[in-house]
Design a protein around this motif. Structure first.
Motif, mmCIF file in Angstrom:
data_model
loop_
_atom_site.group_PDB
_atom_site.id
_atom_site.type_symbol
_atom_site.label_atom_id
_atom_site.label_comp_id
_atom_site.label_asym_id
_atom_site.label_seq_id
_atom_site.Cartn_x
_atom_site.Cartn_y
_atom_site.Cartn_z
ATOM 1 N N VAL A 76 0.848 -1.192 0.000
ATOM 2 C CA VAL A 76 0.000 0.000 0.000
ATOM 3 C C VAL A 76 0.881 1.237 0.000
ATOM 4 O O VAL A 76 1.770 1.379 0.836
ATOM 5 N N ARG A 77 0.638 2.120 -0.957
ATOM 6 C CA ARG A 77 1.355 3.398 -1.049
ATOM 7 C C ARG A 77 0.329 4.506 -0.910
ATOM 8 O O ARG A 77 -0.771 4.423 -1.451
ATOM 9 N N THR A 78 0.728 5.573 -0.221
ATOM 10 C CA THR A 78 -0.149 6.727 -0.059
ATOM 11 C C THR A 78 0.576 7.978 -0.513
ATOM 12 O O THR A 78 1.716 8.218 -0.119
ATOM 13 N N ASP A 81 -4.048 12.241 -0.734
ATOM 14 C CA ASP A 81 -5.260 11.461 -0.499
ATOM 15 C C ASP A 81 -5.432 10.320 -1.499
ATOM 16 O O ASP A 81 -6.490 9.714 -1.605
ATOM 17 N N THR A 83 -4.465 6.544 -2.511
ATOM 18 C CA THR A 83 -3.985 5.291 -1.934
ATOM 19 C C THR A 83 -3.941 4.242 -3.021
ATOM 20 O O THR A 83 -4.921 4.061 -3.758
ATOM 21 N N ILE A 84 -2.799 3.551 -3.127
ATOM 22 C CA ILE A 84 -2.601 2.518 -4.137
ATOM 23 C C ILE A 84 -2.324 1.211 -3.406
ATOM 24 O O ILE A 84 -1.310 1.084 -2.725
ATOM 25 N N ASP A 85 -3.223 0.259 -3.537
ATOM 26 C CA ASP A 85 -3.059 -1.069 -2.946
ATOM 27 C C ASP A 85 -2.624 -2.002 -4.069
ATOM 28 O O ASP A 85 -3.443 -2.439 -4.880
ATOM 29 N N VAL A 91 -7.335 1.386 -6.184
ATOM 30 C CA VAL A 91 -6.896 2.775 -6.044
ATOM 31 C C VAL A 91 -8.066 3.583 -5.519
ATOM 32 O O VAL A 91 -9.205 3.415 -5.971
ATOM 33 N N THR A 92 -7.781 4.444 -4.529
ATOM 34 C CA THR A 92 -8.800 5.359 -4.028
ATOM 35 C C THR A 92 -8.227 6.770 -3.990
ATOM 36 O O THR A 92 -7.034 6.962 -3.785
ATOM 37 N N ASP A 97 -13.350 4.922 -4.515
ATOM 38 C CA ASP A 97 -12.704 4.003 -5.436
ATOM 39 C C ASP A 97 -12.551 4.632 -6.814
ATOM 40 O O ASP A 97 -13.430 5.367 -7.274
#
Length: 175
Positions: A76-78, A81, A83-85, A91-92, A97
């Motif tokens: 998970v990278r942030t 705001d 966020t990449i899982d 991705v959010t 989403d």
């Protein structure tokens, strides 16, 4: 074919090869930008089609290289705001989403793996399509444009994806 590819990409990571009579460059770019892994025009050689499919099947998916080397990629990278899982391929932005194609996700994941590094188009192509893929490097620009639109980003701000003129792209700071 374009709409079928688009629909398949919303729920599947299956390999897609478009076989079509449409020979214009713009048709090829559109086909690849909606998620096709390869694009061939008719008439085509069955041996070339077979070779392309075999080459496509040899390409590792994003993250596979790190796993084969014994390194576990960060899952998970942030960035601000965003966020990449990578494990869940989700991705959010701001908790909402964002639906990305496989290619868009792979480009974003490649940039996020080394956020301070500027990637050339050729480096992004090698990371996403594999080192032996041959095609127009400006295809990366098309996917970056779609990615920015879906993330609510734009080239002038570069909140999530920054353009480094004359070189390529890197992750933004989320600001």
């Amino acid at each position: 074919g374009i709409e079928v590819c688009r629909q398949v990409r919303t729920h599947s990571d299956a390999y897609i090869v478009m076989l079509t009579a449409r020979t214009e460059e713009v048709d090829t770019l559109i086909g690849l930008s909606v998620g096709a892994d390869d694009y061939m025009t008719k008439p085509f050689s069955p041996r070339e089609l077979s070779a392309r499919i075999q080459a496509m099947m040899r390409r590792p998916r994003t993250g596979a290289t790190e796993l084969h080397l014994g390194r576990a990629p960060e899952q998970v990278r942030t960035v601000g705001d965003l966020t990449i899982d990578t494990a869940g391929r989700e991705v959010t932005v701001g908790g909402a989403d964002v639906a990305l194609t496989r290619t868009e996700f792979d480009i974003l994941a490649a940039l996020a793996r080394d956020p301070g590094v500027v990637f050339s188009r050729a480096q992004l192509m090698a990371a996403v399509w594999g080192p032996n893929w041959v095609g127009d490097e400006h295809l990366v620009d098309v996917h970056i444009g779609h990615l920015r639109r879906k993330l609510g980003d734009d080239a002038s701000r570069g909140r999530f994806v920054r353009t480094v003129r004359g070189v390529g792209y890197r992750m933004g700071t989320g600001q």
